[in-house]
Every structure is written in C-alpha cells, then in structure tokens.
Design a protein around this motif. Structure first.
Motif, PDB file in Angstrom:
ATOM      1  N   ALA A 221      10.538  -2.266 -73.742  1.00  0.00           N
ATOM      2  CA  ALA A 221      10.474  -3.263 -74.688  1.00  0.00           C
ATOM      3  C   ALA A 221       8.989  -3.042 -75.495  1.00  0.00           C
ATOM      4  N   GLU A 222       7.938  -2.318 -74.785  1.00  0.00           N
ATOM      5  CA  GLU A 222       6.673  -2.119 -75.634  1.00  0.00           C
ATOM      6  C   GLU A 222       6.895  -0.701 -76.301  1.00  0.00           C
ATOM      7  N   LEU A 223       7.693  -0.139 -76.235  1.00  0.00           N
ATOM      8  CA  LEU A 223       7.941   1.533 -76.890  1.00  0.00           C
ATOM      9  C   LEU A 223       9.094   1.249 -77.800  1.00  0.00           C
ATOM     10  N   VAL A 224       8.971   1.415 -78.923  1.00  0.00           N
ATOM     11  CA  VAL A 224      10.045   1.421 -80.075  1.00  0.00           C
ATOM     12  C   VAL A 224      10.970   2.503 -79.882  1.00  0.00           C
ATOM     13  N   GLY A 225      11.985   2.134 -79.554  1.00  0.00           N
ATOM     14  CA  GLY A 225      13.088   3.331 -79.472  1.00  0.00           C
ATOM     15  C   GLY A 225      13.140   4.253 -78.297  1.00  0.00           C
ATOM     16  N   GLU A 226      12.488   3.598 -77.412  1.00  0.00           N
ATOM     17  CA  GLU A 226      12.090   4.659 -76.190  1.00  0.00           C
ATOM     18  C   GLU A 226      12.569   3.691 -74.903  1.00  0.00           C
ATOM     19  N   GLY A 227      12.852   4.245 -73.882  1.00  0.00           N
ATOM     20  CA  GLY A 227      13.016   3.795 -72.461  1.00  0.00           C
ATOM     21  C   GLY A 227      11.409   3.486 -71.620  1.00  0.00           C
ATOM     22  N   SER A 228      11.848   3.013 -70.538  1.00  0.00           N
ATOM     23  CA  SER A 228      10.427   3.122 -69.930  1.00  0.00           C
ATOM     24  C   SER A 228       9.772   4.193 -69.379  1.00  0.00           C
ATOM     25  N   LYS A 229       8.429   4.263 -69.762  1.00  0.00           N
ATOM     26  CA  LYS A 229       7.780   5.404 -69.346  1.00  0.00           C
ATOM     27  C   LYS A 229       7.086   5.090 -67.788  1.00  0.00           C
ATOM     28  N   TRP A 230       6.737   6.334 -67.394  1.00  0.00           N
ATOM     29  CA  TRP A 230       5.897   6.262 -65.957  1.00  0.00           C
ATOM     30  C   TRP A 230       4.776   7.088 -66.109  1.00  0.00           C
ATOM     31  N   GLY A 231       3.603   6.800 -65.525  1.00  0.00           N
ATOM     32  CA  GLY A 231       2.599   7.214 -65.407  1.00  0.00           C
ATOM     33  C   GLY A 231       1.827   7.332 -64.133  1.00  0.00           C
ATOM     34  N   VAL A 232       0.506   7.926 -63.833  1.00  0.00           N
ATOM     35  CA  VAL A 232      -0.028   8.151 -62.740  1.00  0.00           C
ATOM     36  C   VAL A 232      -1.447   7.790 -62.869  1.00  0.00           C
ATOM     37  N   VAL A 233      -1.974   6.839 -61.876  1.00  0.00           N
ATOM     38  CA  VAL A 233      -3.319   6.316 -61.820  1.00  0.00           C
ATOM     39  C   VAL A 233      -4.105   7.516 -61.548  1.00  0.00           C
ATOM     40  N   ASP A 234      -5.229   7.835 -62.503  1.00  0.00           N
ATOM     41  CA  ASP A 234      -6.031   8.978 -62.051  1.00  0.00           C
ATOM     42  C   ASP A 234      -7.526   8.504 -61.520  1.00  0.00           C
ATOM     43  N   LEU A 235      -7.965   7.477 -61.879  1.00  0.00           N
ATOM     44  CA  LEU A 235      -8.988   6.974 -61.407  1.00  0.00           C
ATOM     45  C   LEU A 235      -9.223   5.397 -61.548  1.00  0.00           C
ATOM     46  N   VAL A 236      -9.840   5.247 -60.270  1.00  0.00           N
ATOM     47  CA  VAL A 236     -10.209   3.592 -60.252  1.00  0.00           C
ATOM     48  C   VAL A 236     -11.865   3.542 -60.072  1.00  0.00           C
ATOM     49  N   TYR A 237     -12.240   2.951 -61.146  1.00  0.00           N
ATOM     50  CA  TYR A 237     -13.600   2.581 -61.127  1.00  0.00           C
ATOM     51  C   TYR A 237     -14.036   1.698 -60.305  1.00  0.00           C
ATOM     52  N   PRO A 311      13.597  -0.778 -62.304  1.00  0.00           N
ATOM     53  CA  PRO A 311      13.922   0.700 -62.480  1.00  0.00           C
ATOM     54  C   PRO A 311      13.111   1.537 -61.635  1.00  0.00           C
ATOM     55  N   THR A 312      13.408   2.522 -61.365  1.00  0.00           N
ATOM     56  CA  THR A 312      12.759   3.660 -60.375  1.00  0.00           C
ATOM     57  C   THR A 312      12.997   5.041 -61.290  1.00  0.00           C
ATOM     58  N   PRO A 313      12.180   5.961 -60.821  1.00  0.00           N
ATOM     59  CA  PRO A 313      12.676   7.520 -61.321  1.00  0.00           C
ATOM     60  C   PRO A 313      13.963   7.887 -60.875  1.00  0.00           C
ATOM     61  N   ALA A 314      14.274   7.668 -59.437  1.00  0.00           N
ATOM     62  CA  ALA A 314      15.730   8.014 -59.016  1.00  0.00           C
ATOM     63  C   ALA A 314      16.589   6.755 -59.387  1.00  0.00           C
ATOM     64  N   LEU A 315      16.198   5.518 -59.664  1.00  0.00           N
ATOM     65  CA  LEU A 315      17.559   4.518 -60.096  1.00  0.00           C
ATOM     66  C   LEU A 315      16.951   3.863 -61.119  1.00  0.00           C
ATOM     67  N   PRO A 316      17.239   4.528 -62.665  1.00  0.00           N
ATOM     68  CA  PRO A 316      16.787   3.870 -63.629  1.00  0.00           C
ATOM     69  C   PRO A 316      17.359   2.449 -64.035  1.00  0.00           C
ATOM     70  N   ASP A 317      18.421   2.459 -63.480  1.00  0.00           N
ATOM     71  CA  ASP A 317      19.239   1.170 -63.838  1.00  0.00           C
ATOM     72  C   ASP A 317      19.131  -0.075 -62.669  1.00  0.00           C
ATOM     73  N   GLY A 318      18.027  -0.068 -61.631  1.00  0.00           N
ATOM     74  CA  GLY A 318      17.835  -0.539 -60.498  1.00  0.00           C
ATOM     75  C   GLY A 318      17.637  -2.007 -60.872  1.00  0.00           C
ATOM     76  N   LEU A 319      18.543  -2.972 -60.120  1.00  0.00           N
ATOM     77  CA  LEU A 319      18.362  -4.574 -60.511  1.00  0.00           C
ATOM     78  C   LEU A 319      18.132  -5.258 -59.029  1.00  0.00           C
ATOM     79  N   GLU A 320      17.301  -5.959 -58.804  1.00  0.00           N
ATOM     80  CA  GLU A 320      17.164  -6.924 -57.582  1.00  0.00           C
ATOM     81  C   GLU A 320      18.043  -8.071 -57.419  1.00  0.00           C
TER      82      GLU A 320
END
Length: 334
Positions: A221-237, A311-320
């Motif tokens: 919902a935060e990305l216009v016209g796109e699905g969910s995006k995944w990222g990785v934490v690089d640094l915790v201050y 959703p997870t990378p292995a299960l994009p339509d996952g539902l609890e």
C-alpha cells in the motif's frame, strides 16, 4: 433394458467424477502445522541518502552559468555551474602581450647569435662575442618559457571555474543564482548520493529484537503500483535518541523516491507460533470465512477467524488463521 443401461452409465459417470474429485482433493491438500513466525511491528522509516555532499567552487568570482535545479540527476564529474573572474581574463591578456614581446626578443637573439657565429668562424669577431650572444639567447628563451608557464597557470584557474558534481545522485538544493559572487570553497549546490537507504526509528522496547541482517518489509500500500518490497538491516546504531533506536536498511528500488519520504515498515519484534496458510485456501460466504477440511473420503467446510496478512518471500499470499483449524488438519483448496 435400455433404462437399465442408461442407469448403469450414469452410475459409472458419477463414480468417475467422484474419483476425479477425490484425486483432485488429494492433489490440492495442505497439512496444517504451527510454524514460528516473526511477530512483526509497524514502524515509520524515512528515505535518506547515504550522504549529502556539496559541490563547491574552486575559485572566487561571479556565477555566470548554472545548469541544474532541484531534483535533477547528475553524474560524477558533470559540469553543473561556471564561475567567471574578470581579473583572470585581464591577467591572461597581459600575459599574452608579454609572451609576444618575449617571442620577438627570442627571435632577435637567435638572429644575432647566428650572425655572430658566422663572423666568429671567419675570424672577424672574437669568440667571446659568440658566448655573449649565446647567453642572451638562453635568457630570452628562458624568459619566454617562464611567461608561457605562468599563462598556463592562469588558464588552469579559468578552467577550474567549472563546478563539477562530486558524486552520482540528485540535486537537493541550489544555494546560489546566476550573478552571485562566491569565494573559493563556497558550496553551489548540495547533491544526495544515488544509493538511498531506509532510516528506521524503532521504539527501544522492540530494539532488543533488532539486529543487522534482519529482513524488513514495506507494505504494497505504500508503493504505488507495486507489491511488497523486502530489505535487509545493515546497521543498528548503538545510541538511543528520544526513546528510539536508529537503524539503516537497504531496499532495492528506492532511487525513485523523494528524499525524506516517510514509509511504514514492518520489522521483527520477536518470534511466536502461528498457523499460516495461502489465502487461496479460504473462501468467504456472507461475511464468514471458511476452509475446506478433508474428513475421511469427503470434505467439510469449517468457519475460521482470519488474521492479518503475513507474506514471506516463499509464500507471497500468506495469511494467518487465528482459530478454527488445528495441527494435522488437511486443508483442501476450494
């Protein structure tokens, strides 16, 4: 007799259809089992540049050209402005005149040296005159080379009037206009480097679960016209500011966002057990969600309580699923 044949054909057809339905049900079943899932918490993050660097003037003078504005993309080494200095132009003209005079002196010294050399060879003049002319020629040539080098210095200063982009990125702010007077080292524009990051601000009660390498998710919902995006934490201050821990995450495709854009990001706030199934296994009738469970050779529809999407990378339509199913149940895709 004919009716008995039709009845027998109908029974065989029904058995065949039932067999196909049973085989299809067996092929589309899913065994329910609890699985550890990340207890996701929503936090806000901002899109920020790795660093914001200024493009500075290398000489003092007046801005005579400015070729960028806010939001423009620039490449490293690209000329974005030009600084003009009238004093340098006047010095260049003065040096050109001096070089012409020294060139004439050097030409005359060469002529005098050649003439003296011929007279010395014929014995008309003593050799000491030849040495004097050689010295005069060397002085004239060295003076010409010195002025030429000085002119090259002024020319390089004029060339340094070009203000170059220090890195690939986007122009955030233009600090001057055409006609502004600047000194050497004054910033002309600020450039945000191209590789953007997500700057997360996590409440300290959740920060103890956050570490480098954790995955973060941005809602579709935060990305216009796109699905969910995944990222990785690089640094915790390591420093807590106003009850929040700052962390940086890398997410592919953030180059098209505004710098400073706020996004809702889901992070892992611990681990818990849950039933997560594909959303395609649920059906909704009159506002109630159902799943189909295999019982023996048949199936029954059981009402369930839908949870949030996971959703997870292995299960994009996952539902609890919160209630209605248990370990070992065999779900049938409707």
């Amino acid at each position: 007799m004919r009716s008995r044949i039709y009845r027998l054909a109908g029974l065989l057809t029904g058995a065949l259809i039932a067999g196909l339905s049973t085989a299809s049900a067996h092929a589309q079943t899913l065994a329910v089992a609890t699985r550890p899932v990340a207890d996701e918490k929503a936090v806000f993050a901002t899109v920020e540049s790795v660093s914001v660097v200024p493009a500075r003037s290398r000489i003092g003078g007046t801005i005579v050209q400015l070729g960028v504005r806010e939001g423009d993309r620039v490449m490293r080494g690209q000329a974005i402005a030009a600084v003009g200095d009238e004093k340098l132009v006047l010095q260049m003209k003065s040096l050109d005149a001096q070089i012409e005079a020294l060139q004439a002196q050097a030409n005359q010294a060469k002529i005098d040296f050649d003439r003296t050399e011929g007279l010395v060879e014929r014995g008309t003049l003593p050799r000491v005159k030849l040495d004097e002319q050689r010295t005069a020629l060397n002085v004239a040539e060295n003076g010409l080379r010195a002025k030429t080098a000085e002119r090259a210095v002024i020319n390089e200063q004029l060339n340094q009037g070009q203000v170059l982009a220090p890195a690939d990125g986007r122009v955030l702010k233009r600090l001057i206009t055409v006609g502004s007077v600047v000194l050497a080292g004054d910033p002309i524009v600020t450039v945000a480097q191209q590789n953007f990051k997500l700057r997360l601000r996590v409440p300290e009660r959740h920060a103890r679960f956050l570490k480098a390498g954790d995955k973060v998710r941005i809602d579709g919902a935060e990305l216009v016209g796109e699905g969910s995006k995944w990222g990785v934490v690089d640094l915790v201050y390591p420093q807590i500011e106003e009850g929040r821990v700052i962390a940086d995450a890398t997410v592919e495709g953030l180059g098209e966002y505004f710098v400073g854009d706020r996004l809702r990001v889901w992070i892992a706030g611990g681990v818990r057990s849950a039933f997560v199934v594909p959303a395609s296994y649920l059906t909704t009738h009159f506002g109630i969600d159902y799943v189909r469970i295999r019982k023996g050779e048949g199936t029954i529809d059981v009402p369930v309580q839908r949870g949030r999407e996971m959703p997870t990378p292995a299960l994009p339509d996952g539902l609890e699923v919160l209630s209605g199913i248990g370990d070992g149940d065999q779900l049938v895709r409707p």
